[in-house]
Structure formats: structure tokens, C-alpha cells
Design a protein around this motif. Structure first.
Motif, PDB file in Angstrom:
ATOM      1  N   LYS A  76      75.766   9.882 -31.058  1.00 13.06           N
ATOM      2  CA  LYS A  76      75.601   8.751 -31.981  1.00 13.06           C
ATOM      3  C   LYS A  76      76.721   8.801 -33.012  1.00 13.06           C
ATOM      4  CE  LYS A  76      72.294   6.973 -35.356  1.00 13.06           C
ATOM      5  NZ  LYS A  76      70.980   7.270 -35.964  1.00 13.06           N
ATOM      6  N   LEU A  77      77.390   7.673 -33.192  1.00 16.73           N
ATOM      7  CA  LEU A  77      78.465   7.554 -34.169  1.00 16.73           C
ATOM      8  C   LEU A  77      78.088   6.512 -35.207  1.00 16.73           C
ATOM      9  CD1 LEU A  77      81.368   8.183 -35.117  1.00 16.73           C
ATOM     10  CD2 LEU A  77      82.149   6.396 -33.546  1.00 16.73           C
ATOM     11  N   THR A  78      78.256   6.869 -36.470  1.00 15.52           N
ATOM     12  CA  THR A  78      78.039   5.949 -37.578  1.00 15.52           C
ATOM     13  C   THR A  78      79.319   5.909 -38.396  1.00 15.52           C
ATOM     14  OG1 THR A  78      75.708   6.596 -37.658  1.00 15.52           O
ATOM     15  CG2 THR A  78      76.581   5.399 -39.562  1.00 15.52           C
TER      16      THR A  78
ATOM     17  N   GLY B  49      91.734  -3.647 -34.371  1.00 11.10           N
ATOM     18  CA  GLY B  49      92.139  -3.599 -32.963  1.00 11.10           C
ATOM     19  C   GLY B  49      92.701  -2.255 -32.537  1.00 11.10           C
ATOM     20  N   ASP B  50      93.062  -1.396 -33.506  1.00 11.36           N
ATOM     21  CA  ASP B  50      93.547  -0.053 -33.185  1.00 11.36           C
ATOM     22  C   ASP B  50      92.402   0.934 -33.369  1.00 11.36           C
ATOM     23  OD1 ASP B  50      96.084  -1.055 -32.779  1.00 11.36           O
ATOM     24  OD2 ASP B  50      96.818  -0.468 -34.758  1.00 11.36           O
ATOM     25  N   PRO B  51      92.281   1.908 -32.474  1.00  4.58           N
ATOM     26  CA  PRO B  51      91.178   2.855 -32.618  1.00  4.58           C
ATOM     27  C   PRO B  51      91.416   3.869 -33.726  1.00  4.58           C
ATOM     28  CG  PRO B  51      92.523   3.477 -30.750  1.00  4.58           C
ATOM     29  CD  PRO B  51      93.073   2.163 -31.266  1.00  4.58           C
ATOM     30  N   LEU B  52      90.327   4.357 -34.267  1.00  3.10           N
ATOM     31  CA  LEU B  52      90.333   5.541 -35.111  1.00  3.10           C
ATOM     32  C   LEU B  52      89.894   6.673 -34.196  1.00  3.10           C
ATOM     33  CD1 LEU B  52      90.535   6.706 -38.059  1.00  3.10           C
ATOM     34  CD2 LEU B  52      88.035   6.498 -38.114  1.00  3.10           C
TER      35      LEU B  52
ATOM     36  N   ASN C 188      86.482   1.434 -33.121  1.00  2.00           N
ATOM     37  CA  ASN C 188      87.226   0.357 -33.772  1.00  2.00           C
ATOM     38  C   ASN C 188      86.646   0.151 -35.159  1.00  2.00           C
ATOM     39  OD1 ASN C 188      89.213  -0.316 -31.883  1.00  2.00           O
ATOM     40  ND2 ASN C 188      87.821  -1.606 -30.735  1.00  2.00           N
ATOM     41  N   ILE C 189      87.354  -0.576 -35.962  1.00  2.00           N
ATOM     42  CA  ILE C 189      86.974  -0.778 -37.357  1.00  2.00           C
ATOM     43  C   ILE C 189      85.735  -1.673 -37.479  1.00  2.00           C
ATOM     44  CG2 ILE C 189      88.449  -2.788 -37.778  1.00  2.00           C
ATOM     45  CD1 ILE C 189      89.278  -1.362 -40.424  1.00  2.00           C
ATOM     46  N   THR C 190      84.950  -1.449 -38.508  1.00  2.00           N
ATOM     47  CA  THR C 190      83.748  -2.255 -38.766  1.00  2.00           C
ATOM     48  C   THR C 190      84.070  -3.383 -39.743  1.00  2.00           C
ATOM     49  OG1 THR C 190      83.105  -0.699 -40.496  1.00  2.00           O
ATOM     50  CG2 THR C 190      82.152  -0.353 -38.316  1.00  2.00           C
TER      51      THR C 190
ATOM     52  N   ASN D  71      79.017  -3.355 -32.131  1.00  2.00           N
ATOM     53  CA  ASN D  71      79.783  -3.448 -30.885  1.00  2.00           C
ATOM     54  C   ASN D  71      81.204  -2.910 -31.037  1.00  2.00           C
ATOM     55  OD1 ASN D  71      77.683  -4.488 -29.368  1.00  2.00           O
ATOM     56  ND2 ASN D  71      78.171  -6.595 -29.901  1.00  2.00           N
ATOM     57  N   ASN D  72      81.704  -2.775 -32.263  1.00  2.00           N
ATOM     58  CA  ASN D  72      83.039  -2.219 -32.494  1.00  2.00           C
ATOM     59  C   ASN D  72      83.021  -0.695 -32.500  1.00  2.00           C
ATOM     60  OD1 ASN D  72      83.844  -4.831 -32.873  1.00  2.00           O
ATOM     61  ND2 ASN D  72      84.567  -4.561 -34.947  1.00  2.00           N
ATOM     62  N   VAL D  73      81.848  -0.116 -32.647  1.00  2.00           N
ATOM     63  CA  VAL D  73      81.729   1.319 -32.870  1.00  2.00           C
ATOM     64  C   VAL D  73      81.593   2.061 -31.549  1.00  2.00           C
ATOM     65  CG1 VAL D  73      80.331   3.097 -34.002  1.00  2.00           C
ATOM     66  CG2 VAL D  73      80.695   0.901 -35.118  1.00  2.00           C
ATOM     67  N   PHE D  74      82.199   3.245 -31.488  1.00  2.00           N
ATOM     68  CA  PHE D  74      82.100   4.181 -30.381  1.00  2.00           C
ATOM     69  C   PHE D  74      82.519   3.521 -29.069  1.00  2.00           C
ATOM     70  CE2 PHE D  74      79.233   7.808 -28.574  1.00  2.00           C
ATOM     71  CZ  PHE D  74      80.293   8.265 -27.828  1.00  2.00           C
TER      72      PHE D  74
END
Length: 130
Positions: free
Chosen positions: A105-107, A84-87, A29-31, A4-7
Motif C-alpha cells: 500500500k502506497l500513500t 507525468g514523470d514518476p517519483l 505519479n503526482i497527486t 489512480n495516479n498512485v503506485f
């Protein structure tokens, strides 16, 4: 677990450099539950419409000013990706994504100091490029 943090939703779009569409970008967001230096990003993979983009075409940034290849990021310890900060992720691809609907798709996987395996998050979204 961290999918849920990804993409982040509604972040995929084409970007321009020198007046030309140079590729497409997205955010994640960070995993993990806290910040890490960029050097602890294990990998970032992006696939568009079932085709994985080459790692050497991916650039990442925490401030949208300084961009690093994944290889360069292996040694970047002065930039910290905070919880909490995006990459920001860019895929260098002349012309970007064509207008219309795409499956992207983002991994993303990160290493931590005391967990022996990388923490991986995967998210696929249907995006519309205007």
C-alpha cells in the motif's frame, strides 16, 4: 480523487546495492495536475503486508541518481517533480520483499500553493516478487 495516479502497476521490485538486496522500490505519479518542488511532498507512506515501513527507511528520487530521505526532501527546492514523470520510491529493508505475493500500500500527499489541505492518494496492489 488522485488514487489512480498512485503506485504505478508493475513497478514494485527488489533492488540491489553492492551485490546485496537492499530493499524494494516502486513508482508513483503526482497527486496533482502540475509539477511541484520536492519540498512540497507532504508525506510518503509504504506498508507491506499490513506493516507500515518506518519513514526513515524511505528514499525518494525524481531521476534515480540523487536520492533523499523524506526529512531531506523537506528542503529540496532545486528538484521539481513534474506531472507525468514518476517519483521513484525505495524502502531500505535488508533482503527486500520475499519471493511470492505481497500486498503493498502506497500513500502519497502533496501540498500546493493555493489548496489549504494536502492532496492525498492511496493505492494498494497485490504484487509478485520473483
Amino acid at each position: 480523487m488522485f488514487d489512480n495516479n498512485v503506485f504505478l502497476e508493475n513497478t514494485c521490485r527488489n533492488f540491489e546495492e553492492n551485490g546485496e538486496i537492499a530493499g524494494f522500490e516502486l513508482q508513483t505519479n503526482i497527486t496533482y495536475y502540475r509539477g511541484i518542488p520536492m519540498s512540497m511532498i507532504e508525506y510518503v507512506h509504504v506498508a507491506a503486508d499490513g506493516t507500515q515501513e518506518p519513514d526513515e527507511n524511505i528514499r525518494i528520487s525524481i531521476d534515480q541518481e540523487d536520492w533523499f530521505t523524506l526529512k531531506e526532501a523537506e528542503t529540496v527546492v532545486d528538484y521539481k517533480w513534474e506531472y507525468g514523470d514518476p517519483l521513484y520510491i525505495r524502502v531500505m529493508k535488508a533482503g527486500g520483499l520475499s519471493k511470492g505475493e505481497h500486498k503493498v500500500k502506497l500513500t502519497v500527499a502533496t501540498r500546493t500553493a493555493y489548496i489549504p489541505v494536502p492532496l492525498e492518494g492511496i493505492k494498494e496492489r497485490t504484487v509478485i516478487i520473483d
